[in-house]
Design an enzyme around this catalytic site. Structure first.
Site, short mmCIF file in Angstrom:
data_model
loop_
_atom_site.label_atom_id
_atom_site.label_comp_id
_atom_site.label_asym_id
_atom_site.label_seq_id
_atom_site.Cartn_x
_atom_site.Cartn_y
_atom_site.Cartn_z
N HIS A 196 85.77 131.30 8.55
CA HIS A 196 86.92 131.15 9.53
C HIS A 196 87.74 130.82 8.83
O HIS A 196 88.08 130.71 7.15
CB HIS A 196 86.47 129.68 10.27
CG HIS A 196 84.74 130.04 11.67
ND1 HIS A 196 84.76 131.30 11.50
CD2 HIS A 196 83.83 130.01 11.18
CE1 HIS A 196 83.69 131.38 12.63
NE2 HIS A 196 83.38 130.50 11.82
N THR A 197 89.11 130.50 9.77
CA THR A 197 90.21 130.51 8.83
C THR A 197 90.41 128.77 8.11
O THR A 197 89.52 127.70 9.22
CB THR A 197 91.24 129.92 10.17
OG1 THR A 197 91.50 131.48 10.35
CG2 THR A 197 92.64 129.89 9.65
N LYS A 198 90.56 128.96 6.96
CA LYS A 198 90.87 127.22 6.75
C LYS A 198 92.10 126.50 5.95
O LYS A 198 92.09 125.41 6.16
CB LYS A 198 89.93 127.68 5.20
CG LYS A 198 88.41 128.30 4.71
CD LYS A 198 88.27 128.24 3.23
CE LYS A 198 87.02 128.89 3.00
NZ LYS A 198 86.25 129.37 1.51
N TYR A 199 92.99 127.11 6.41
CA TYR A 199 94.23 126.76 6.56
C TYR A 199 94.31 127.55 7.11
O TYR A 199 95.20 129.23 6.86
CB TYR A 199 95.25 126.44 5.65
CG TYR A 199 94.22 127.66 3.88
CD1 TYR A 199 93.53 127.85 3.02
CD2 TYR A 199 95.70 128.13 4.04
CE1 TYR A 199 93.52 128.00 2.12
CE2 TYR A 199 95.54 129.40 2.92
CZ TYR A 199 94.37 129.58 1.76
OH TYR A 199 94.79 130.39 0.82
#
Length: 285
Positions: A60-63
């Protein structure tokens, strides 16, 4: 060399020939082609586009990548004002300078966002679906700011529970059916609160002290605008991912929703502390 096809493609029409027509498609076959491996003509390994075919775990989007900075909002006597700049920053690069971060939900509500721009575009799509469904019901009742605020709280908390949060801090402002002003903030993991003035991002440290000192629910629109301009000016001075190009949304009991065109504020850079900012900072250069 690929041979020229003897007949034209039913999909493209007569007189059309080319290498891509050497392989029959479903348009000219009696039955659709059966699923199979897609092998490049060069003999290289096929490209894997199905996540289930990859050995790596799902990520998933980490940042966030392209982000907007602070959003500021205050109540005044006849409604609410919400302001932010128009920058979409790619890290520290001021990449997109005409990004509108204010979204008009209906005649009584506006949503603004800081954080990941693409996630806010997804939230805007959800709100489009919500308002379209509300319009389709055709009962003469519009969504109130309180209802939009509650909906966004559930959306953000739901995505947090999936460990795939929407990387935004949202400000919801508007006027309730009874004429009272409404302002609320929703965080990326579903945390939320309502107040007479709300901010996101760096403005929590820079703008809210000004709001606590000068804001009141009975102030005039002119006073509220001047307060908002002063706060946005301070944020521009101190926030490196901010630009001098702002928009302000106004939601009033009489005039509905209006979002201004982008504008710039007058700035001063001749303050004494600006001329030598590291004079009293030991060890600075």
């Amino acid at each position: 060399m690929l041979p020229r096809p003897t007949s034209h493609s039913k999909a493209l029409g007569p007189g059309v020939a080319g290498p891509e027509l050497a392989v029959a498609t479903s348009a000219v076959l009696d039955r659709p082609p059966q699923p199979g491996a897609h092998l490049p003509l060069t003999g290289a390994a096929p490209c894997a586009v199905d996540p289930t075919s990859l050995n790596d775990p799902r990520q998933h989007t980490k940042y966030p990548y392209v982000t907007g900075t602070s959003v500021l909002a205050v109540k005044y006597k006849d409604g609410v004002l919400i302001g932010c700049d128009t920058l979409g920053a790619y890290g520290s690069t001021k990449r997109y300078k005409s990004t509108q971060r204010l979204y008009r939900v209906n005649d009584k509500c506006v949503v603004a966002a800081g954080g990941e721009i693409s996630d806010f575009q997804h939230i805007s799509t959800l709100l489009d679906e919500l308002t379209t469904d509300d319009y389709r019901i055709d009962d003469g009742i519009q969504l109130t700011p309180q209802q939009v605020y509650s909906y966004l709280c559930r959306v953000m908390y739901n995505r947090r529970n999936k460990f795939d949060p929407l990387w935004n801090s949202l400000v919801v402002g508007g006027v309730q059916p009874d004429g009272s002003q409404f302002l609320g903030m929703v965080g990326m993991i579903g945390t939320h609160y309502t107040d007479s003035h709300v901010t996101t991002g760096f403005a929590n440290q820079l703008a809210r002290p000004l709001f606590r000192e000068r804001q009141s629910d009975n102030m005039s629109e002119e006073e509220a605008l001047n307060l908002l301009y002063d706060a946005m000016r301070v944020c521009y001075y101190r926030d490196k991912v901010s630009i001098n190009k702002f928009q302000v949304a106004k939601v009033s009991t009489a005039g509905g929703v209006s979002i201004s065109e982008p504008f710039a504020l007058d700035m001063r850079w001749d303050y004494k502390m600006f001329s030598n900012p590291t004079k009293w900072a030991v060890g600075a250069w």
